[in-house]
Design a protein around this motif. Structure first.
Motif, PDB file in Angstrom:
ATOM      1  N   ASP A 153     -69.756 -10.156 -12.575  1.00  0.00           N
ATOM      2  CA  ASP A 153     -68.533  -9.387 -12.784  1.00  0.00           C
ATOM      3  C   ASP A 153     -68.524  -8.087 -12.004  1.00  0.00           C
ATOM      4  O   ASP A 153     -67.586  -7.312 -12.077  1.00  0.00           O
ATOM      5  N   GLY A 154     -69.590  -7.827 -11.253  1.00  0.00           N
ATOM      6  CA  GLY A 154     -69.595  -6.683 -10.353  1.00  0.00           C
ATOM      7  C   GLY A 154     -70.039  -5.377 -10.956  1.00  0.00           C
ATOM      8  O   GLY A 154     -70.359  -4.447 -10.247  1.00  0.00           O
ATOM      9  N   ASP A 155     -70.063  -5.265 -12.334  1.00  0.00           N
ATOM     10  CA  ASP A 155     -70.461  -3.990 -12.917  1.00  0.00           C
ATOM     11  C   ASP A 155     -71.810  -4.054 -13.609  1.00  0.00           C
ATOM     12  O   ASP A 155     -72.162  -3.165 -14.377  1.00  0.00           O
ATOM     13  N   GLY A 156     -72.567  -5.101 -13.353  1.00  0.00           N
ATOM     14  CA  GLY A 156     -73.912  -5.201 -13.919  1.00  0.00           C
ATOM     15  C   GLY A 156     -73.898  -5.636 -15.367  1.00  0.00           C
ATOM     16  O   GLY A 156     -74.902  -5.555 -16.053  1.00  0.00           O
ATOM     17  N   GLY A 157     -72.774  -6.101 -15.865  1.00  0.00           N
ATOM     18  CA  GLY A 157     -72.663  -6.520 -17.253  1.00  0.00           C
ATOM     19  C   GLY A 157     -73.323  -7.867 -17.478  1.00  0.00           C
ATOM     20  O   GLY A 157     -74.073  -8.385 -16.659  1.00  0.00           O
ATOM     21  N   THR A 158     -73.015  -8.433 -18.640  1.00  0.00           N
ATOM     22  CA  THR A 158     -73.633  -9.708 -19.003  1.00  0.00           C
ATOM     23  C   THR A 158     -72.720 -10.881 -18.675  1.00  0.00           C
ATOM     24  O   THR A 158     -72.843 -11.932 -19.272  1.00  0.00           O
ATOM     25  N   GLY A 159     -71.816 -10.716 -17.748  1.00  0.00           N
ATOM     26  CA  GLY A 159     -70.871 -11.778 -17.379  1.00  0.00           C
ATOM     27  C   GLY A 159     -71.572 -12.919 -16.667  1.00  0.00           C
ATOM     28  O   GLY A 159     -72.718 -13.260 -16.938  1.00  0.00           O
ATOM     29  N   GLU A 160     -70.893 -13.500 -15.767  1.00  0.00           N
ATOM     30  CA  GLU A 160     -71.378 -14.631 -14.984  1.00  0.00           C
ATOM     31  C   GLU A 160     -72.652 -14.256 -14.217  1.00  0.00           C
ATOM     32  O   GLU A 160     -72.827 -13.122 -13.795  1.00  0.00           O
ATOM     33  N   ALA A 161     -73.529 -15.211 -14.018  1.00  0.00           N
ATOM     34  CA  ALA A 161     -74.780 -14.956 -13.312  1.00  0.00           C
ATOM     35  C   ALA A 161     -74.515 -14.620 -11.844  1.00  0.00           C
ATOM     36  O   ALA A 161     -73.624 -15.182 -11.222  1.00  0.00           O
ATOM     37  N   GLN A 162     -75.297 -13.683 -11.323  1.00  0.00           N
ATOM     38  CA  GLN A 162     -75.164 -13.283  -9.927  1.00  0.00           C
ATOM     39  C   GLN A 162     -76.195 -14.000  -9.078  1.00  0.00           C
ATOM     40  O   GLN A 162     -77.309 -14.257  -9.523  1.00  0.00           O
ATOM     41  N   GLU A 163     -75.803 -14.282  -7.871  1.00  0.00           N
ATOM     42  CA  GLU A 163     -76.706 -14.892  -6.896  1.00  0.00           C
ATOM     43  C   GLU A 163     -76.708 -14.005  -5.657  1.00  0.00           C
ATOM     44  O   GLU A 163     -75.658 -13.618  -5.163  1.00  0.00           O
ATOM     45  N   VAL A 164     -77.901 -13.642  -5.191  1.00  0.00           N
ATOM     46  CA  VAL A 164     -78.015 -12.846  -3.979  1.00  0.00           C
ATOM     47  C   VAL A 164     -78.409 -13.788  -2.855  1.00  0.00           C
ATOM     48  O   VAL A 164     -79.418 -14.480  -2.937  1.00  0.00           O
ATOM     49  N   ARG A 165     -77.577 -13.824  -1.811  1.00  0.00           N
ATOM     50  CA  ARG A 165     -77.870 -14.675  -0.654  1.00  0.00           C
ATOM     51  C   ARG A 165     -78.134 -13.794   0.546  1.00  0.00           C
ATOM     52  O   ARG A 165     -77.462 -12.790   0.749  1.00  0.00           O
ATOM     53  N   GLU A 166     -79.113 -14.175   1.322  1.00  0.00           N
ATOM     54  CA  GLU A 166     -79.415 -13.476   2.567  1.00  0.00           C
ATOM     55  C   GLU A 166     -78.871 -14.314   3.712  1.00  0.00           C
ATOM     56  O   GLU A 166     -79.296 -15.445   3.921  1.00  0.00           O
ATOM     57  N   LEU A 167     -77.895 -13.752   4.421  1.00  0.00           N
ATOM     58  CA  LEU A 167     -77.233 -14.470   5.501  1.00  0.00           C
ATOM     59  C   LEU A 167     -77.615 -13.860   6.839  1.00  0.00           C
ATOM     60  O   LEU A 167     -77.666 -12.639   6.980  1.00  0.00           O
ATOM     61  N   ARG A 168     -77.867 -14.698   7.821  1.00  0.00           N
ATOM     62  CA  ARG A 168     -78.207 -14.223   9.170  1.00  0.00           C
ATOM     63  C   ARG A 168     -76.910 -13.856   9.875  1.00  0.00           C
ATOM     64  O   ARG A 168     -76.406 -14.594  10.725  1.00  0.00           O
ATOM     65  N   LEU A 169     -76.406 -12.696   9.510  1.00  0.00           N
ATOM     66  CA  LEU A 169     -75.105 -12.261   9.992  1.00  0.00           C
ATOM     67  C   LEU A 169     -75.097 -12.010  11.491  1.00  0.00           C
ATOM     68  O   LEU A 169     -74.137 -12.353  12.177  1.00  0.00           O
ATOM     69  N   GLY A 170     -76.149 -11.417  12.028  1.00  0.00           N
ATOM     70  CA  GLY A 170     -76.191 -11.127  13.458  1.00  0.00           C
ATOM     71  C   GLY A 170     -76.075 -12.387  14.296  1.00  0.00           C
ATOM     72  O   GLY A 170     -75.328 -12.431  15.281  1.00  0.00           O
ATOM     73  N   ALA A 171     -76.796 -13.421  13.901  1.00  0.00           N
ATOM     74  CA  ALA A 171     -76.726 -14.693  14.636  1.00  0.00           C
ATOM     75  C   ALA A 171     -75.341 -15.318  14.483  1.00  0.00           C
ATOM     76  O   ALA A 171     -74.780 -15.845  15.448  1.00  0.00           O
ATOM     77  N   TRP A 172     -74.767 -15.241  13.287  1.00  0.00           N
ATOM     78  CA  TRP A 172     -73.454 -15.832  13.057  1.00  0.00           C
ATOM     79  C   TRP A 172     -72.376 -15.130  13.882  1.00  0.00           C
ATOM     80  O   TRP A 172     -71.547 -15.792  14.509  1.00  0.00           O
ATOM     81  N   ILE A 173     -72.406 -13.792  13.906  1.00  0.00           N
ATOM     82  CA  ILE A 173     -71.424 -13.040  14.701  1.00  0.00           C
ATOM     83  C   ILE A 173     -71.573 -13.388  16.183  1.00  0.00           C
ATOM     84  O   ILE A 173     -70.591 -13.628  16.883  1.00  0.00           O
ATOM     85  N   GLY A 174     -72.809 -13.435  16.671  1.00  0.00           N
ATOM     86  CA  GLY A 174     -73.038 -13.801  18.071  1.00  0.00           C
ATOM     87  C   GLY A 174     -72.534 -15.187  18.388  1.00  0.00           C
ATOM     88  O   GLY A 174     -71.933 -15.422  19.447  1.00  0.00           O
TER      89      GLY A 174
END
Length: 125
Positions: free
Chosen positions: A79-100
């Motif tokens: 839910d964006g405020d650190g509450g007990t809402g929906e579970a958060q998933e952190v993804r690491e994306l290779r943004l530099g390669a994707w933009i290139g």
């Protein structure tokens, strides 16, 4: 007098070598695997997280001159405020390669995608 040295027959070494498998002519149409269907929904879904990461980078940095090896962390869900809402998933994306890759494939991108990326500050040259 008996010799302790035993010499093997030359043909015996050939009998122990493995036989290579029969080669198949893959150029013949009957021997080719059928093409895999392209799931456009899956392909579109893989674009969205990268686009969101690019937008996040642009908001934070003010440009999209992303170093090729840059990895952007994107929080998905919650839910964006650190509450007990929906579970958060952190993804690491290779943004530099994707933009290139987007820049190098600019000639083949759809006008919608080019417009979407241009709206967040993408420079194509």
């Amino acid at each position: 007098m008996t010799s302790t040295f035993h010499q093997e027959h030359p043909d015996a070494a050939l009998a122990r070598t493995p036989v290579p498998p029969k080669l198949v002519d893959i150029t013949h149409p009957w021997n080719r695997a059928p093409p895999k269907p392209i799931d456009k929904r899956r392909r579109y879904c893989s674009i969205e997280p990268n686009y969101e990461a690019a937008r996040q980078f642009y908001v934070r940095e003010g440009h999209l001159r992303v170093p090729r090896k840059h990895i952007e962390r994107l929080v998905i869900g919650g839910d964006g405020d650190g509450g007990t809402g929906e579970a958060q998933e952190v993804r690491e994306l290779r943004l530099g390669a994707w933009i290139g890759n987007q820049r190098s494939r600019a000639a083949t991108l759809t006008p919608e995608r080019m417009e979407k990326l241009s709206a967040i500050g993408m420079r194509w040259s």
